[in-house]
Motif scaffolding. Structure first.
Motif, PDB file in Angstrom:
ATOM      1  N   GLU A 256       0.842  -1.173   0.206  1.00 50.33           N
ATOM      2  CA  GLU A 256      -0.066  -0.093   0.039  1.00 50.33           C
ATOM      3  C   GLU A 256       0.888   1.293   0.054  1.00 50.33           C
ATOM      4  O   GLU A 256       0.435   2.273  -0.869  1.00 50.33           O
ATOM      5  CB  GLU A 256      -0.992  -0.174   1.220  1.00 50.33           C
ATOM      6  N   ASP A 257       1.849   1.145   0.766  1.00 56.09           N
ATOM      7  CA  ASP A 257       2.847   2.404   0.826  1.00 56.09           C
ATOM      8  C   ASP A 257       3.565   2.675  -0.701  1.00 56.09           C
ATOM      9  O   ASP A 257       3.595   3.633  -0.864  1.00 56.09           O
ATOM     10  CB  ASP A 257       3.803   2.213   2.008  1.00 56.09           C
TER      11      ASP A 257
ATOM     12  N   ASP B  92       0.853   4.191  -2.982  1.00 59.00           N
ATOM     13  CA  ASP B  92       0.203   5.438  -2.600  1.00 59.00           C
ATOM     14  C   ASP B  92       0.558   6.689  -3.345  1.00 59.00           C
ATOM     15  O   ASP B  92      -0.102   7.572  -3.391  1.00 59.00           O
ATOM     16  CB  ASP B  92       0.155   5.677  -1.097  1.00 59.00           C
TER      17      ASP B  92
ATOM     18  N   PRO C 180      -7.312   3.569  -1.515  1.00 61.38           N
ATOM     19  CA  PRO C 180      -6.464   2.356  -0.883  1.00 61.38           C
ATOM     20  C   PRO C 180      -7.092   1.386  -0.904  1.00 61.38           C
ATOM     21  O   PRO C 180      -8.511   1.078  -1.047  1.00 61.38           O
ATOM     22  CB  PRO C 180      -6.372   3.144   0.591  1.00 61.38           C
TER      23      PRO C 180
END
Length: 241
Positions: A185-186, A189, A196
């Protein structure tokens, strides 16, 4: 095809009806997408396991987030809306040019409004000029472009492919799921306007994908911390990273 839950939506050709998809429609959706990809891309990239994994997401409800379009011979096209703003729609190449795509796009927009989304978008193949024209006429704008890059079994890796000192690449271990999800996810992003993905949805499409094995999810570890992750989608003789 008829059903107690089917309806003739305005704009559909005569004899064509629509209804929400069911879990038993996965193979029919696969055949539509496969035919569309072969027509638009020159090869099919989809696997039925991808569809099943997507439909397992807790945030996705087939009864309200999907629409299938059928004639007496079978499925003509379909549409889905995920997270309120991400649409997926395809029309079988043999049935294009009859207004089915216009109806499906209209349905995805209505579904997005119902869910409270402020925008709606979907991926379109570069060679599918009809779909691109339809979306542009409705006010859609290009957000980003993606490519499919390939590496054959005889191709050599460019540059230094050695693992950095102190880093170990290995299959994930049960119990590391949330740490792996957070790393992914990071990393993603940084995409503009990206919604998300919850851990539960991610786990359904990765860990819950039919045929999943631990070696399909690789992690890069250093000093006990997970620094990177890579999901391998195995599809016949091909592996998608």
């Amino acid at each position: 095809m008829t059903s107690l839950h089917s309806t003739a939506l305005p704009g559909l050709p005569f004899g064509v009806q629509a209804r929400a998809l069911r879990s038993s429609d996965a193979s029919a959706v696969y055949e539509v997408v496969r035919a569309a990809e072969e027509h638009d891309l020159g090869e099919a990239l989809i696997e039925v396991e991808d569809i099943i994994g997507d439909w397992q997401r807790p945030s996705f409800d087939l009864s309200v987030d999907s629409l299938g379009v059928f004639d007496r011979q079978g499925m003509v096209g379909f549409a889905e809306v995920s997270q309120g703003s991400r649409a997926e729609a395809d029309v079988h190449p043999e049935h294009r040019g009859r207004g089915v795509g216009t109806v499906l796009v209209g349905w995805t927009e209505q579904r997005a409004r119902e869910s409270g989304a402020r925008r709606i978008g979907q991926s379109v193949a570069a060679r599918n000029e009809g779909a691109q024209s339809l979306l542009r006429k409705r006010g859609y704008e290009l957000l980003w472009t993606s490519w499919v890059l390939t590496l054959g079994p005889e191709d050599e890796l460019a540059g230094d492919a050695a693992t950095p000192s102190g880093v170990t690449v290995r299959p994930y271990r049960p119990g590391e799921e949330r740490a792996v999800h957070r790393v992914i996810e990071d990393a993603f992003d940084e995409w503009p306007n990206r919604d998300p993905t919850t851990f539960e949805d991610w786990a359904s499409t990765v860990l819950g994908r039919p045929g999943f094995a631990p070696w399909h999810l690789l992690v890069a570890e250093a000093d006990g911390d997970i620094m990177g992750a890579c999901f391998l989608g195995v599809s016949g003789d091909n592996v998608w990273v």
